[in-house]
Scaffold this motif. Structure first.
Motif, short mmCIF file in Angstrom:
data_model
loop_
_atom_site.label_atom_id
_atom_site.label_comp_id
_atom_site.label_asym_id
_atom_site.label_seq_id
_atom_site.Cartn_x
_atom_site.Cartn_y
_atom_site.Cartn_z
N UNK A 10 37.42 49.52 -3.46
CA UNK A 10 38.46 49.63 -4.49
C UNK A 10 38.73 48.24 -5.06
N UNK A 11 38.66 48.17 -6.40
CA UNK A 11 38.90 46.87 -7.04
C UNK A 11 40.27 46.88 -7.73
N UNK A 12 40.98 45.76 -7.57
CA UNK A 12 42.32 45.61 -8.16
C UNK A 12 42.32 44.38 -9.07
N UNK A 13 42.87 44.54 -10.27
CA UNK A 13 43.06 43.37 -11.14
C UNK A 13 44.46 42.83 -10.94
N UNK A 81 39.73 44.64 -16.99
CA UNK A 81 40.16 45.88 -16.30
C UNK A 81 38.98 46.77 -15.89
N UNK A 82 37.79 46.44 -16.39
CA UNK A 82 36.61 47.27 -16.12
C UNK A 82 36.36 47.42 -14.62
N UNK A 83 36.21 48.66 -14.17
CA UNK A 83 35.89 48.91 -12.76
C UNK A 83 37.08 48.81 -11.82
N UNK A 84 38.28 48.63 -12.38
CA UNK A 84 39.47 48.50 -11.51
C UNK A 84 40.21 49.83 -11.39
N UNK A 85 40.61 50.14 -10.16
CA UNK A 85 41.41 51.35 -9.92
C UNK A 85 42.88 51.07 -10.19
N UNK A 86 43.31 49.86 -9.84
CA UNK A 86 44.71 49.48 -10.01
C UNK A 86 44.82 48.14 -10.72
N UNK A 87 45.96 47.95 -11.38
CA UNK A 87 46.27 46.65 -11.99
C UNK A 87 47.66 46.23 -11.52
N UNK A 88 47.75 45.00 -10.98
CA UNK A 88 49.07 44.40 -10.72
C UNK A 88 49.31 43.42 -11.87
#
Length: 348
Positions: A10-13, A81-88
């Motif tokens: 899981x990737x997060x920005x 944001x590409x490939x991110x499930x979540x953004x903080x």
């Protein structure tokens, strides 16, 4: 939070990765096994961010990647944001000194969050956790005895300082976007009070500067100002809880540790806990008339007049009840701030 392999895909920005709260969010995400991407205005700051993480005990290596993106421009947000499930979304335009019109603060804050939300929606991100502020909750109200909570909003009128106004209007614009154009994108906001705790490098918040100024002896006494405090590690922890907990969807969460404190209380904690490092701290109140007088020529004194004798108490009952959040005490946060300033050689 312990590392789990279930998070490793899981990737997060995290936006604004060099900031005080953001770097603690990255630290905890890496520790919890996530892959993290972070935006910085210039890639020259990558080394600085990695150094701060090292100070915090984490070698991020290839679990962390950097992308240059600015809240004031469209470039690279689609890529970020590409490939991110979540953004903080932690990045925020810093309070300007000497601005000519409040719009210089309001417009970048509002446009910045909408830029991130649009990109997140278009990329199919599941949820954005947006770092708002107590400034969007507790300013400009009549004196009250009950603590502020998540249903309170700072009213928009001429008495509200530009920074707090920018926080309020940008959060309101974000909620409106989610409602009218979000297309299923989820959002949660975290609204911290003054943030203290371990400083990992040169980029830190105004509340840290308050402790620093007290330790330097720059304050001749304490104005009658009341503030909530919270440790940055707990703010980061709340972001992670808000990111994954299904119940958090569409909610605001105030982040405060215990009751708010008067500035004299902070001075007394430093005196009691920091030994010879606190010998320059003045633990006595400055009378309000003196601040009013100083305000005639001193812009800092002028800026604090609206805060004098205002009780800024708030409650985090909601975050504790819904998300199981359990913050450290305000005293612990203050002491951690002072100790980290000593470790970094800022206080001698």
């Amino acid at each position: 939070m312990t590392t789990t392999n279930s998070n490793s895909n899981t990737q997060v920005l995290v936006t604004g990765g060099s900031g005080f709260i953001a770097v603690h969010c990255i630290l905890q995400l890496i520790e919890a096994g996530y892959k993290v991407k972070t935006t910085v205005r210039s890639l020259n700051r990558e080394t600085e961010v990695r150094d701060m993480l090292k100070t915090g005990g984490v070698e991020a290596c290839d679990r962390l990647s950097f992308i240059a993106a600015d809240l004031a421009a469209d470039a690279n947000w689609v890529e970020a944001v590409k490939g991110c499930t979540y953004v903080l979304h932690v990045a925020s335009p810093t309070p300007l000194k000497g601005y000519k019109h409040e719009d210089e603060m309001i417009i970048p804050a509002r446009e910045g969050v909408l830029r991130v939300l649009r990109a997140a929606r278009d990329a199919g991100v599941k949820r954005v956790v947006f770092t708002s502020a107590f400034g969007a909750v507790g300013f400009g109200h009549k004196a009250r005895t009950t603590p502020f909570n998540e249903t309170d909003w700072t009213p928009i009128n001429d008495s509200i300082p530009a920074y707090q106004k920018s926080k309020t209007l940008s959060e309101q614009a974000a909620w409106k976007f989610i409602e009218t154009e979000g297309q299923g994108l989820e959002m949660v906001t975290v609204n911290p009070v003054a943030v203290a705790g371990p400083v990992l490098g040169p980029d830190y918040s105004h509340s840290i500067q308050l402790v620093q100024n007290m330790l330097f002896g720059n304050l001749k006494g304490t104005p009658r100002i009341n503030t909530g405090l919270v440790d940055v590690r707990d703010v980061a922890d709340l972001h992670l809880r808000a990111m994954t907990n299904p119940a958090a969807k569409g909610q605001r969460f105030l982040a405060i540790s215990g009751e708010s404190l008067w500035m004299i209380d902070i001075a007394k904690i430093l005196k009691r806990r920091m030994g010879s490092y606190a010998e320059k701290v003045k633990a006595h109140n400055v009378p309000n008339w003196l601040i009013h007088l100083t305000a005639l020529w001193n812009p800092t004194a002028k800026a604090i007049i609206p805060m004098l004798d205002q009780n800024m108490n708030a409650t985090s009952e909601k975050a504790k009840r819904m998300l199981g959040w359990s913050p450290r005490s305000a005293e612990e946060a203050i002491v951690a701030t002072a100790e980290s300033l000593i470790q970094l050689g800022i206080i001698k």
